[in-house]
Design a protein around this motif. Sequence first.
Motif, PDB file in Angstrom:
ATOM      1  N   CYS A  63       8.820  -5.604  -2.996  1.00  0.00           N
ATOM      2  CA  CYS A  63       9.249  -6.169  -1.553  1.00  0.00           C
ATOM      3  C   CYS A  63       8.792  -7.492  -0.935  1.00  0.00           C
ATOM      4  CB  CYS A  63       9.449  -5.357  -0.631  1.00  0.00           C
ATOM      5  SG  CYS A  63      10.175  -3.864  -1.540  1.00  0.00           S
ATOM      6  N   LEU A  64       7.351  -7.383  -0.602  1.00  0.00           N
ATOM      7  CA  LEU A  64       6.646  -8.725   0.036  1.00  0.00           C
ATOM      8  C   LEU A  64       6.689  -9.591  -0.638  1.00  0.00           C
ATOM      9  CD1 LEU A  64       4.639  -9.353   2.184  1.00  0.00           C
ATOM     10  CD2 LEU A  64       3.167  -8.406   1.268  1.00  0.00           C
ATOM     11  N   MET A 388      -0.548  -5.957   5.500  1.00  0.00           N
ATOM     12  CA  MET A 388       0.689  -7.373   5.808  1.00  0.00           C
ATOM     13  C   MET A 388       1.758  -7.457   5.792  1.00  0.00           C
ATOM     14  SD  MET A 388      -1.282 -10.259   6.198  1.00  0.00           S
ATOM     15  CE  MET A 388      -2.444 -10.063   6.621  1.00  0.00           C
ATOM     16  N   PHE A 389       2.257  -6.105   5.010  1.00  0.00           N
ATOM     17  CA  PHE A 389       3.182  -5.986   4.464  1.00  0.00           C
ATOM     18  C   PHE A 389       3.459  -4.018   5.400  1.00  0.00           C
ATOM     19  CE2 PHE A 389       6.956  -3.667   1.788  1.00  0.00           C
ATOM     20  CZ  PHE A 389       8.165  -4.380   2.788  1.00  0.00           C
ATOM     21  N   PHE A 390       3.268  -2.971   5.662  1.00  0.00           N
ATOM     22  CA  PHE A 390       3.355  -2.111   6.233  1.00  0.00           C
ATOM     23  C   PHE A 390       2.946  -2.010   7.869  1.00  0.00           C
ATOM     24  CE2 PHE A 390       3.125  -1.084   1.927  1.00  0.00           C
ATOM     25  CZ  PHE A 390       4.730  -0.608   1.295  1.00  0.00           C
ATOM     26  N   PHE A 393       4.314  -7.301   9.532  1.00  0.00           N
ATOM     27  CA  PHE A 393       5.272  -6.621   9.499  1.00  0.00           C
ATOM     28  C   PHE A 393       6.265  -5.912  10.339  1.00  0.00           C
ATOM     29  CE2 PHE A 393       5.204 -10.346   6.331  1.00  0.00           C
ATOM     30  CZ  PHE A 393       6.809 -11.123   6.113  1.00  0.00           C
ATOM     31  N   GLY A 394       6.255  -4.709   9.999  1.00  0.00           N
ATOM     32  CA  GLY A 394       6.491  -3.285  10.442  1.00  0.00           C
ATOM     33  C   GLY A 394       7.168  -2.659   9.865  1.00  0.00           C
ATOM     34  N   ARG A 395       7.651  -1.795  10.661  1.00  0.00           N
ATOM     35  CA  ARG A 395       9.043  -1.004  10.170  1.00  0.00           C
ATOM     36  C   ARG A 395       9.967  -1.216   9.868  1.00  0.00           C
ATOM     37  NH1 ARG A 395       8.971   5.307  10.897  1.00  0.00           N
ATOM     38  NH2 ARG A 395      10.903   6.209   9.583  1.00  0.00           N
ATOM     39  N   SER A 396      10.878  -2.223  10.769  1.00  0.00           N
ATOM     40  CA  SER A 396      12.389  -3.083  10.744  1.00  0.00           C
ATOM     41  C   SER A 396      11.978  -3.338  10.004  1.00  0.00           C
ATOM     42  CB  SER A 396      12.241  -3.492  11.627  1.00  0.00           C
ATOM     43  OG  SER A 396      13.891  -3.927  11.948  1.00  0.00           O
ATOM     44  N   TYR A 397      11.457  -3.885   9.212  1.00  0.00           N
ATOM     45  CA  TYR A 397      10.777  -5.826   8.014  1.00  0.00           C
ATOM     46  C   TYR A 397      10.495  -4.370   7.000  1.00  0.00           C
ATOM     47  CZ  TYR A 397      10.177  -9.397   5.508  1.00  0.00           C
ATOM     48  OH  TYR A 397      10.055 -10.234   4.454  1.00  0.00           O
ATOM     49  N   VAL A 402      13.273  -3.101   1.713  1.00  0.00           N
ATOM     50  CA  VAL A 402      13.384  -1.846   0.471  1.00  0.00           C
ATOM     51  C   VAL A 402      14.700  -1.612  -0.059  1.00  0.00           C
ATOM     52  CG1 VAL A 402      13.333   0.188   1.633  1.00  0.00           C
ATOM     53  CG2 VAL A 402      11.910  -0.406  -0.203  1.00  0.00           C
ATOM     54  N   ASN A 403      15.598  -1.852   1.915  1.00  0.00           N
ATOM     55  CA  ASN A 403      17.151  -1.039   0.940  1.00  0.00           C
ATOM     56  C   ASN A 403      17.828  -2.068   0.776  1.00  0.00           C
ATOM     57  OD1 ASN A 403      17.005   1.426   1.498  1.00  0.00           O
ATOM     58  ND2 ASN A 403      16.124   1.010   3.997  1.00  0.00           N
TER      59      ASN A 403
END
Length: 440
Positions: A63-64, A388-390, A393-397, A402-403
Amino acid sequence: MKKRESFNSQWGFILACIGSAVGMGNIWMFPTRVSLYGGGSFLIPYCIFVILIGFTGVIGEMCLGRGTRSGPIDAFGTACETKGNRKLGEILGWIPVLGALAMAIGYTVVMGWILKYMVGTFTGSTLSAENIDGFTESFSTMASAGGNNLWQVLALCICVVILMFGVGSGIEKANKIMMPIFFVLFVILGIYVAFQPGSSAGYQYIFRIDPAALSDPNTWIFALGQAFFSLSVAGNGTLIYGSYLSDKEDIPASAARVGFFDTLAALLAALVIIPAMATTGAQLDQGGPGLLFIFLPHLIRSMPGGWLIAILFFTAVFLAGMTSLMNLYEAPVATVQEKTGLGRKASCAIIAGIGMIVSLLIQGIVSDWMDVLSIYICPLGAGLAGIMFFWVFGRSYVESQVNKGRETPFTKMFYPVCKYIYVPVCFLVLILGIALGGIG
């Protein structure tokens, strides 16, 4: 802006990811770990960790890559740019890129060995030694400094030629051919071994549950290491492959298939090697290159139709190794393209030149070289990609990425599990590797 290359089909991408994951760890380390840590007692924690890492780290890195449409340097830079410090992210992004290049260089040495042995199965040289001492001497000579220059360079050339054709016409097409053949060859070998006298003892061992082994912390530690390194989470190759993905791709579904086929490859290797060892009453306590280049050729030589078994086995091993080598070299090749604007062929030539020179220089120390990378660089790269990803970038991103391509939203537990379990696990692998001298 030049259009980024992409995979031509869903299964092309999946097979490429399976190819990156299926490698020497599945063949020369997994059967040994199964043997050392109680058969089925090792398989239980191994499968648990494959599920954990497959549904967190593998998905996260894909995803990243897709979300940023770039390799680690720009992906990390984009993440840190949200906090006003892009330069820091780009600097950190060099760690997994250089790690991938260094790992590819070490793997090039190993692929030179495999290519020599594969060709030798057709000429007869691979099985020509009379006893175990002869096989040991042959491998030691080959693995010494300057002992295998020609085959090593040839293995690198094969890899680079495939990479020069690009993602869709090179990597994807090669994996569509190599991976199915690999699985077919190992199934054939597994059927052959099943009919050998004494092989049943091997199956009984693989699937038995030893409570003492299951309660041993080492079983869980090395199952974690095996799963972690087998799934190729290191912040480089999986991330790069993800960057070539369409937004229509259902990444969690793809990650599930990668985890399944990677585990299947490891089990096939165990179902070939452990019962084969059982036919002679041998104890499988020797992993790594020694198993592949000394003990198995010695065993195969004594089996009926050994020359054919050797051809099938080393051809399958070569295919598995080559798909992994392509993945390792792809991250630095893509980085040269991104940072210099050079074409793919020129970028491949630059990386190939570096790979050739350095791999020839490290032939005599490749084991130590690979140990340093697997202990320090791979888990560090995976941990940084996870941060970096989790975290950055944070939850919204994360949830928006992922969806993408899914008909129904992925579980809401994905983000907290990745942030608070997977990322710490990456650094746990780093700490345990340093403390125990490597767990991968």
